[in-house]
Enzyme design. Structure first.
Site, PDB file in Angstrom:
ATOM      1  N   TYR A   1     -17.408 -20.958  11.237  1.00 12.15           N
ATOM      2  CA  TYR A   1     -18.821 -21.056  10.871  1.00 12.15           C
ATOM      3  C   TYR A   1     -19.157 -20.376   9.541  1.00 12.15           C
ATOM      4  CZ  TYR A   1     -19.424 -22.319  15.803  1.00 12.15           C
ATOM      5  OH  TYR A   1     -19.341 -22.925  17.030  1.00 12.15           O
TER       6      TYR A   1
ATOM      7  N   HIS B   1     -26.061 -22.629   8.600  1.00 10.58           N
ATOM      8  CA  HIS B   1     -26.702 -21.694   9.516  1.00 10.58           C
ATOM      9  C   HIS B   1     -26.290 -20.246   9.253  1.00 10.58           C
ATOM     10  CE1 HIS B   1     -29.641 -22.347  12.469  1.00 10.58           C
ATOM     11  NE2 HIS B   1     -28.922 -22.433  13.565  1.00 10.58           N
TER      12      HIS B   1
ATOM     13  N   ASN C   1     -28.847 -18.506  18.801  1.00 14.66           N
ATOM     14  CA  ASN C   1     -29.978 -18.636  19.722  1.00 14.66           C
ATOM     15  C   ASN C   1     -30.326 -17.361  20.471  1.00 14.66           C
ATOM     16  OD1 ASN C   1     -29.701 -21.248  18.889  1.00 14.66           O
ATOM     17  ND2 ASN C   1     -29.468 -22.132  20.929  1.00 14.66           N
TER      18      ASN C   1
END
Length: 212
Positions: A35, A40, A87
Site C-alpha cells: 500500500y 490512500h 477505516n
C-alpha cells in the site's frame, strides 16, 4: 551539581529533554508495503517525509499505531501512524489522545482527498469527513470534528463506474508522485504554523495555487 553538568552535556550532544507531548500529528494510510505508494497512503507518506526532516523514527509500537516523538517549535509532538487500516484509524488516535490528555484542537490529521487534484493541498480548521473513512473514524472516536486537518489531493477516479476502493488503493504514477512529493515542504510548514497558533498562515501557505 552533577545533574546540571549532565544536562549541559545533553544539550551539547543535541539530546536535551523534549517538552511533554501536547500535540498529535497523525498520518492516515494502510500498513503494509503493497500500500506504500497508493493514493490512500498520502498521509503516511507525508508523515514519513516530516519524520525524516525532523530526524525522528516512527517505529515504537503503541496505541495500535507506530509512534515517534519530535519537537516542533517549543512543542512536544507525537507522530502517529495508525496500524489498524484506514477505516479504524480513530481507535489509535483516541487511545493516544486519552493517554496524553490532548484535546481535538491539538490533533492534526494528514489525509488524502479524492475531491482535489493531485498536488493540491488544503488546510481546514475543522469539518466533516468529506467521505474519507479515516477522518470519519477519528470523528466518531473523538466525538468531535473540531480538529485541524491537511488534505492532499490524489485526484478523482477516472471513470464514474470505477469502484472508489479500487481507485484509492491504486498507485500514483511517476508524474503524480513528483507532484505530491513537491508539496510536502508546504505540508510541514503548515504543520509548524498550526502548532504555532497560526492557522490562517497555514492556509495561506498550503492552499496557494501551484502553477505547472
Amino acid at each position: 551539581m552533577a545533574d546540571i553538568f549532565d544536562l549541559f552535556r545533553k544539550i551539547e550532544q543535541g539530546t536535551a529533554p523534549r517538552a511533554p507531548v501536547s500535540w498529535l500529528l497523525v498520518g492516515l494510510g494502510n500498513p503494509g508495503e503493497k500500500y506504500t505508494f497508493t493514493r490512500h497512503n498520502a498521509g503516511f507518506l507525508a508523515l514519513d517525509y516530516i519524520s525524516q526532516r525532523l530526524d525522528v523514527k516512527i517505529n515504537r509500537a503503541k496505541f495500535d499505531a507506530l509512534c515517534g516523538e519530535a519537537s516542533i517549535g517549543s512543542q512536544g509532538v507525537l507522530l502517529l501512524k495508525p496500524q489498524t487500516f484506514m477505516n479504524e484509524s480513530g481507535r489509535a488516535v483516541r487511545q493516544a489522545a486519552d493517554f496524553y490528555k490532548i484535546a481535538p484542537d491539538h490533533i492534526i490529521v494528514l489525509s488524502d482527498d479524492v475531491s482535489l487534484d493531485v498536488g493540491v493541498v488544503r488546510v481546514r480548521k475543522s469539518g466533516t469527513d468529506g467521505g474519507q473513512k479515516g477522518l470519519r473514524s477519528i470523528i466518531y472516536q473523538l466525538n468531535s470534528d473540531q480538529f485541524p486537518r491537511i488534505k492532499m489531493g490524489v485526484g478523482a477516479k477516472p471513470h464514474p463506474e470505477m469502484d472508489m476502493a479500487d481507485w484509492v488503493l491504486s498507485h500514483f504514477n511517476e508524474g503524480e508522485q513528483k507532484q505530491i512529493f513537491e508539496r510536502y515542504d508546504d505540508v510541514l510548514g503548515g504543520v509548524e504554523k498550526i502548532i504555532a497558533g497560526d492557522i490562517e498562515g497555514a492556509m495561506m501557505l498550503c492552499n496557494k495555487k501551484i502553477t505547472k
